[in-house]
Design a protein around this motif. Structure first.
Motif, mmCIF file in Angstrom:
data_model
loop_
_atom_site.group_PDB
_atom_site.id
_atom_site.type_symbol
_atom_site.label_atom_id
_atom_site.label_comp_id
_atom_site.label_asym_id
_atom_site.label_seq_id
_atom_site.Cartn_x
_atom_site.Cartn_y
_atom_site.Cartn_z
ATOM 1 N N SER A 225 1.232 -1.135 0.021
ATOM 2 C CA SER A 225 0.402 0.188 -0.405
ATOM 3 C C SER A 225 0.511 0.897 -0.281
ATOM 4 O O SER A 225 2.084 1.119 0.426
ATOM 5 C CB SER A 225 -0.907 0.209 1.204
ATOM 6 O OG SER A 225 -1.809 1.005 1.119
ATOM 7 N N LYS A 226 0.200 2.228 -0.732
ATOM 8 C CA LYS A 226 1.657 3.679 -1.121
ATOM 9 C C LYS A 226 0.292 4.530 0.152
ATOM 10 O O LYS A 226 1.728 5.566 0.698
ATOM 11 C CB LYS A 226 1.000 3.839 -2.583
ATOM 12 C CG LYS A 226 1.636 3.059 -3.401
ATOM 13 C CD LYS A 226 1.583 4.455 -4.854
ATOM 14 C CE LYS A 226 1.793 3.269 -5.833
ATOM 15 N NZ LYS A 226 1.591 4.050 -7.218
ATOM 16 N N THR A 227 -0.812 4.647 0.729
ATOM 17 C CA THR A 227 -0.749 5.565 1.816
ATOM 18 C C THR A 227 -0.826 4.661 3.352
ATOM 19 O O THR A 227 -1.003 4.954 4.209
ATOM 20 C CB THR A 227 -2.224 5.652 1.775
ATOM 21 O OG1 THR A 227 -3.369 4.268 2.127
ATOM 22 C CG2 THR A 227 -1.944 5.575 0.276
ATOM 23 N N HIS A 228 0.128 3.165 3.834
ATOM 24 C CA HIS A 228 0.102 3.316 5.073
ATOM 25 C C HIS A 228 1.808 1.713 4.840
ATOM 26 O O HIS A 228 1.644 1.209 4.129
ATOM 27 C CB HIS A 228 -0.730 1.823 4.898
ATOM 28 C CG HIS A 228 -0.344 1.558 6.597
ATOM 29 N ND1 HIS A 228 -1.025 1.562 7.732
ATOM 30 C CD2 HIS A 228 -0.161 -0.356 6.166
ATOM 31 C CE1 HIS A 228 -0.580 0.426 8.442
ATOM 32 N NE2 HIS A 228 -0.047 -0.459 7.878
ATOM 33 N N ARG A 229 2.482 2.524 5.746
ATOM 34 C CA ARG A 229 3.943 1.408 5.944
ATOM 35 C C ARG A 229 3.670 0.795 6.935
ATOM 36 O O ARG A 229 3.743 1.206 7.904
ATOM 37 C CB ARG A 229 5.319 2.437 5.831
ATOM 38 C CG ARG A 229 5.280 3.398 4.507
ATOM 39 C CD ARG A 229 6.664 4.241 4.337
ATOM 40 N NE ARG A 229 6.629 5.399 6.232
ATOM 41 C CZ ARG A 229 6.520 6.397 6.008
ATOM 42 N NH1 ARG A 229 6.410 6.718 4.147
ATOM 43 N NH2 ARG A 229 6.296 7.291 6.438
ATOM 44 N N ALA A 230 4.046 -0.665 6.944
ATOM 45 C CA ALA A 230 3.232 -1.444 8.070
ATOM 46 C C ALA A 230 4.682 -1.948 8.596
ATOM 47 O O ALA A 230 5.569 -2.153 8.077
ATOM 48 C CB ALA A 230 2.550 -2.694 7.302
ATOM 49 N N THR A 231 4.792 -1.980 10.595
ATOM 50 C CA THR A 231 5.935 -1.848 11.017
ATOM 51 C C THR A 231 4.978 -3.332 11.292
ATOM 52 O O THR A 231 6.425 -3.943 11.879
ATOM 53 C CB THR A 231 6.363 -1.243 11.415
ATOM 54 O OG1 THR A 231 5.651 -1.380 13.239
ATOM 55 C CG2 THR A 231 6.967 -0.400 10.767
ATOM 56 N N LYS A 232 4.436 -3.861 12.208
ATOM 57 C CA LYS A 232 3.560 -4.932 12.608
ATOM 58 C C LYS A 232 2.592 -5.288 12.139
ATOM 59 O O LYS A 232 1.993 -4.715 12.084
ATOM 60 C CB LYS A 232 3.424 -5.017 14.358
ATOM 61 C CG LYS A 232 4.940 -4.175 15.027
ATOM 62 C CD LYS A 232 5.494 -4.908 15.333
ATOM 63 C CE LYS A 232 6.788 -4.630 16.353
ATOM 64 N NZ LYS A 232 8.470 -5.177 15.932
ATOM 65 N N VAL A 233 2.640 -7.151 12.346
ATOM 66 C CA VAL A 233 1.491 -7.575 11.771
ATOM 67 C C VAL A 233 0.046 -8.373 12.770
ATOM 68 O O VAL A 233 1.663 -8.592 13.576
ATOM 69 C CB VAL A 233 1.767 -8.018 10.269
ATOM 70 C CG1 VAL A 233 2.326 -9.559 10.290
ATOM 71 C CG2 VAL A 233 0.154 -8.663 9.964
ATOM 72 N N MET A 234 -0.803 -8.696 13.064
ATOM 73 C CA MET A 234 -1.593 -9.418 13.617
ATOM 74 C C MET A 234 -2.490 -10.318 12.896
ATOM 75 O O MET A 234 -3.294 -9.099 12.576
ATOM 76 C CB MET A 234 -2.644 -8.497 14.824
ATOM 77 C CG MET A 234 -2.759 -10.275 15.770
ATOM 78 S SD MET A 234 -1.451 -10.660 17.150
ATOM 79 C CE MET A 234 -0.520 -9.422 18.026
ATOM 80 N N VAL A 235 -2.839 -11.730 12.621
ATOM 81 C CA VAL A 235 -3.409 -12.340 12.094
ATOM 82 C C VAL A 235 -4.977 -12.087 13.459
ATOM 83 O O VAL A 235 -4.725 -12.677 14.120
ATOM 84 C CB VAL A 235 -2.973 -13.355 12.030
ATOM 85 C CG1 VAL A 235 -4.296 -14.436 10.822
ATOM 86 C CG2 VAL A 235 -2.001 -13.017 10.712
ATOM 87 N N LEU A 236 -5.770 -11.888 12.670
ATOM 88 C CA LEU A 236 -7.108 -11.955 13.725
ATOM 89 C C LEU A 236 -7.908 -13.216 12.957
ATOM 90 O O LEU A 236 -8.419 -12.724 12.629
ATOM 91 C CB LEU A 236 -8.004 -10.682 13.256
ATOM 92 C CG LEU A 236 -7.717 -9.059 13.342
ATOM 93 C CD1 LEU A 236 -7.833 -8.239 13.636
ATOM 94 C CD2 LEU A 236 -6.682 -9.550 14.931
#
Length: 524
Positions: A225-236
């Protein structure tokens, strides 16, 4: 022409968790004088289970971490023994979810080590691990245990590789991982599994979110995504969603929700503030609550997540003047259900060398067990062996009840003993001369216990022809009624058993009295 009468009603959302509040522990219930690490790695630096608390500490020469009993609160001895077998700084630690005395650590020395903690705690410095995993070429930054398969460990390092390790082997030093996943072009920042461990999500420094099949390493989806730079992820897992925390294009802290089946566009993006600390997400699948704790913040925001729009429902936040460097989370089976505690953090407060427990509590007047906020939850028993997982089987976690004194919980303690026995057997296989001794001790224990122990164990695990460890909550009214009748029958059977025991006790007391009388008469 009649004009219809318009009525306006405010849209209130009913929720059991609207008034959840954070309650910090008193000074006496904190862990004081802990030399918390000064590492700048964006990890939690703390791991907790119902038995022990582990925290990475600052030390000169090599790396070490401290293991304390959860009940060992107050001032910590500065000379308390440590786990100090790494040659470089320790970067991450994780407890085995199925063995409260087993912890894994990774370090800048490019190794992963798995340690066996004595049941009574660390009484002297531990330097020899149970297993040492050598495969990475650069410092290892993250480790994760598989959520349902026993002794399967994942690690990732600054060589951009994710390695899968099987600890069910006789070698003390393992140099060949089961599989190496090489989809990433930069450092992996976080890893997260879904509920049954069939999906692995990662975030990377190249700003991409990847979803893959962990057993084969096949890449399923990739988000950029160009509008969001992710650093942490969590699978719900129970919502089939992914949640990422990171920054927007204007460097505001931001969270995003993604559809697990379509990572092309996020379902929701929400800006939080302009702070620079990394946001750590924590998700409770039993209550559908999301907690966001920022590194260097003193506050913790919490939300409820739903599968329908608007997806995210802000509840409130806990505020403190003391900033946190990292967070440990107690598994659900270690919570205090009598005070309606639904989550517990362990905040690392570096400026005061303090570890502060923080309980998230649902306010209820009744002190009895609240079944509506404590559904069946993941227990401490693996659903699969390592071999079963390797051949392609996926299973959800084995569930347990948090109700005090429930037979399901008792059966879990029995299974945990069996797991410890299997661990001892594997340990003896890797140490010559121990196998025969373990076999002799096992035979002696069997002879002393006799045949009644097996009957009691089978009676505990199986009730009314039903395996309590594998039973699932009722889904329909008929199933609920059937469970109720079975429970009533079980209660009646237990009452009869108690009455029989009472009668037998009275008979034995009379026999003892008669024997004493006969002895006194013979002495006269």
């Amino acid at each position: 022409m009649t004009v219809p009468k318009m009525t306006w009603r405010p849209q209130y959302r009913s929720s059991k968790f609207r008034h959840v509040f954070g309650k910090a522990a008193t000074k006496e219930s904190c862990y004081d004088g802990v030399p918390i690490t000064c590492s700048v790695q964006d990890n939690n630096f703390c791991a907790v289970n119902p038995r022990f608390l582990a925290v990475i500490t600052e030390c000169a020469g090599g790396g070490a971490f401290l293991v304390l009993s959860v009940h060992h609160t107050g001032k910590v001895d500065p000379h308390h023994p440590r786990v100090s077998g790494h040659r470089g700084n320790v970067l991450d630690i994780k407890w085995n979810p199925f063995n409260d005395c087993c912890i894994a650590s990774c370090s800048e020395d490019a190794t992963v080590k798995v340690w066996e903690i004595p049941p009574h705690g660390v009484l002297k410095n531990l330097t020899v691990p149970w297993k040492e995993l050598q495969g990475h070429s650069r410092r290892v930054s993250l480790i994760e245990w598989h959520p349902t398969a026993n002794n399967i460990l994942f690690s990732t390092a600054y060589d951009y590789q994710i390695m899968i390790w099987n600890l069910d082997c006789s070698e003390q030093v393992i140099k060949n991982p089961l599989r190496t996943i090489s989809h990433h072009t930069d450092v992996v920042l976080s890893m997260s599994f879904n509920t049954d461990g069939s999906l692995l999500a990662t975030t990377c420094k190249d700003r991409k979110v990847r979803l893959m099949e962990p057993r084969s390493g096949n890449l399923l989806q990739e988000a950029n995504s160009k509008t969001h730079r992710a650093t942490k992820v969590m699978v719900l897992g129970n919502l089939k969603m992914l949640l990422t925390s990171g920054t927007s294009r204007w460097n505001d802290r931001q969270i995003a929700l993604w559809d697990q089946d379509d990572l092309s566009v996020p379902l929701l993006e929400e800006n939080l503030d302009g702070s620079s600390g990394v946001l750590f997400p924590f998700y409770d699948p039993d209550t559908y609550m999301l907690y966001l704790a920022g590194k260097g913040d003193g506050n913790i925001r919490y939300y409820e997540i739903s599968s329908e729009k608007p997806y995210l429902h802000y509840l409130t936040e806990y505020r403190s003047l003391l900033p946190q460097k990292g967070m440990g989370v107690m598994p659900k089976r270690g919570l205090d259900v009598s005070s309606c505690e639904v989550f517990r953090f362990y905040r690392l407060v570096t400026i005061k060398s303090l570890i502060e427990p923080l309980s998230m509590i649902v306010p209820r007047r009744s002190e009895s067990y609240q079944e509506d906020i404590y559904p069946m939850t993941a227990g401490n028993m693996p659903a699969l062996t390592a071999e079963e997982w390797l051949i392609g089987i996926n299973k959800g976690p084995v569930l347990m009840s948090l109700k005090p004194g429930s037979q399901v919980a008792d059966s879990y303690s029995e299974m945990n003993k069996a797991l410890a026995n299997s661990l001892d057997t594997r340990r003896s296989q890797s140490r010559p001369g121990m196998l025969q001794l373990a076999y002799i001790q096992d035979q002696l224990g069997t002879k002393e216990d006799g045949g009644h122990a097996g009957d009691d164990r089978s009676r505990m695990l199986v009730s009314n022809g039903e395996d309590l460890a594998l039973c699932s909550p009722p889904r329909t009214e008929n199933e609920l009624r059937l469970k109720f009748h079975k429970q009533q029958e079980e209660i009646r059977r237990l009452r009869e058993l108690l009455n029989q025991r009472d009668v037998r006790i009275k008979q034995l007391e009379l026999e003892i009295k008669n024997i004493k009388n006969s002895q006194s008469q013979s002495s006269l």
